[in-house]
Design an enzyme around this catalytic site. Structure first.
Site, PDB file in Angstrom:
ATOM      1  N   HIS A 142       0.813  -1.219   0.076  1.00 44.10           N
ATOM      2  CA  HIS A 142      -0.095   0.037   0.075  1.00 44.10           C
ATOM      3  C   HIS A 142       0.678   1.244   0.033  1.00 44.10           C
ATOM      4  CE1 HIS A 142      -2.627  -2.879   2.325  1.00 44.10           C
ATOM      5  NE2 HIS A 142      -3.527  -2.482   1.191  1.00 44.10           N
ATOM      6  N   GLY A 170      -2.521  -1.379  -7.177  1.00 40.34           N
ATOM      7  CA  GLY A 170      -1.532  -2.475  -7.180  1.00 40.34           C
ATOM      8  C   GLY A 170      -2.076  -3.536  -8.211  1.00 40.34           C
ATOM      9  N   GLN A 171      -0.719  -4.083  -9.003  1.00 38.43           N
ATOM     10  CA  GLN A 171      -0.775  -5.089  -9.728  1.00 38.43           C
ATOM     11  C   GLN A 171      -1.076  -6.457  -9.266  1.00 38.43           C
ATOM     12  OE1 GLN A 171       2.695  -4.387 -12.060  1.00 38.43           O
ATOM     13  NE2 GLN A 171       1.672  -2.775 -13.345  1.00 38.43           N
TER      14      GLN A 171
END
Ligand code: AMP
Length: 281
Positions: free
Chosen positions: A37, A148-149
């Site tokens: 994060h 995020g991936q």
């Protein structure tokens, strides 16, 4: 750093930045923050004047037998971490604030790419994500939003509805943050027993082994079967092990870039991960 818990309070905090045409960056999260994060926040910090992070455990994206009630809520600790990486405003609304008493009659449903992978295992999940992210976009009105991936399919769904609905912002994908042993960081890793935590990096190891096999010319089907074999032998219960193109289309042969996807349970904990393998003929 300020924390706002109401939509009105957040608007009041953001209004000066809006009037001054500052670039607003937004990082939506469900809290219990880790370096994955915080990397999103760091990326936002690089290109935005004002960085807003939301912390909201969104009830409508959890299935009836999922972990909404037990999902870790650690607001004080999260605020400390966010202050340290230069977040400007935390938006931490209640469920009542986000879902007013009047029943919600509007849904946002992305077809096709949600009828696959996690969408098959978690019916309604991506609708719940699309609704809350759209609401948050409208509340924050950012110029950039960071995802995020790790949640590759979620990122694809968000890119799709942002494009389809002309939502005026740019979506930025950020690479997966991992522990030293390769395990993708996740708030759900906290559920793992010490024994299961030792086994969990097998997911990433099997993805890296698969990458090598593909580069050696081993067929995609065999490579996927090998991942399944490795995970089962390590004690995982497999939800899926699949290969897709980067646009999430089916792929039979490794003749272009491919993304390998895993969702698997160890004990009660469901973990997901993915790895993109470049095609370099
Ligand atoms: P969550 O709090 O799990 O809803 O995640 C909030 C955002 O952080 C999403 O965009 C996730 O994809 C992203 N995220 C979570 N874990 C990671 C990770 N290990 N690496 C990169 N991004 C992550």
């Amino acid at each position: 750093m300020k924390t706002e818990t109401t939509i009105q309070g957040l608007s009041a905090s953001l209004n000066p930045a809006r009037t001054a045409r500052k670039i607003i960056g937004f990082v939506p999260t469900m809290g219990n923050l880790h370096q994955g994060h915080l990397n999103l926040v760091r990326e936002a910090r690089k290109i935005c004047d004002v960085v807003v992070v939301s912390i909201f455990v969104n009830p409508i994206q959890f299935g009836p037998n999922e972990d909404f009630d037990s999902y870790p809520r650690t607001l004080d600790q999260d605020q400390q971490l966010l202050a340290d990486v230069g977040c400007d405003i935390v938006f931490a609304p209640s469920v009542e604030q986000m879902y007013a008493k009047k029943p919600r009659l509007t849904n946002i449903s992305v077809s096709d790419i949600t009828d696959d992978l996690c969408g098959l295992q978690r019916p309604g999940h991506f609708d719940g994500v699309a609704v809350v992210v759209t609401k948050l976009f409208n509340i924050v009105q950012p110029n950039y939003a960071f995802f995020g991936q790790k949640d590759y399919q979620q990122l694809a769904v968000i890119r799709q509805f942002v494009q389809d609905l002309n939502i005026p912002l740019e979506v930025i994908g950020v690479p997966i943050a991992r522990a030293e042993d390769g395990l993708a960081l996740s708030s759900r890793n906290g559920y793992l027993s010490a024994e299961h935590r030792q086994i969990a990096p097998t997911i990433y190891k099997s993805l890296k082994a698969a990458e090598l096999e593909l580069q050696q010319g081993i067929g995609l089907d065999t490579v996927l079967a090998n991942i399944r074999q490795t995970l089962s032998a390590a004690g995982f219960e497999i939800d899926y092990v699949e290969a897709r193109t980067p646009e999430l289309q089916k792929i039979e042969t490794f003749n272009q870039d491919v993304v390998l996807f895993i969702a698997a349970k160890i004990g009660q904990t469901r973990l997901i991960d993915n790895l993109q393998v470049k095609f370099n003929p």
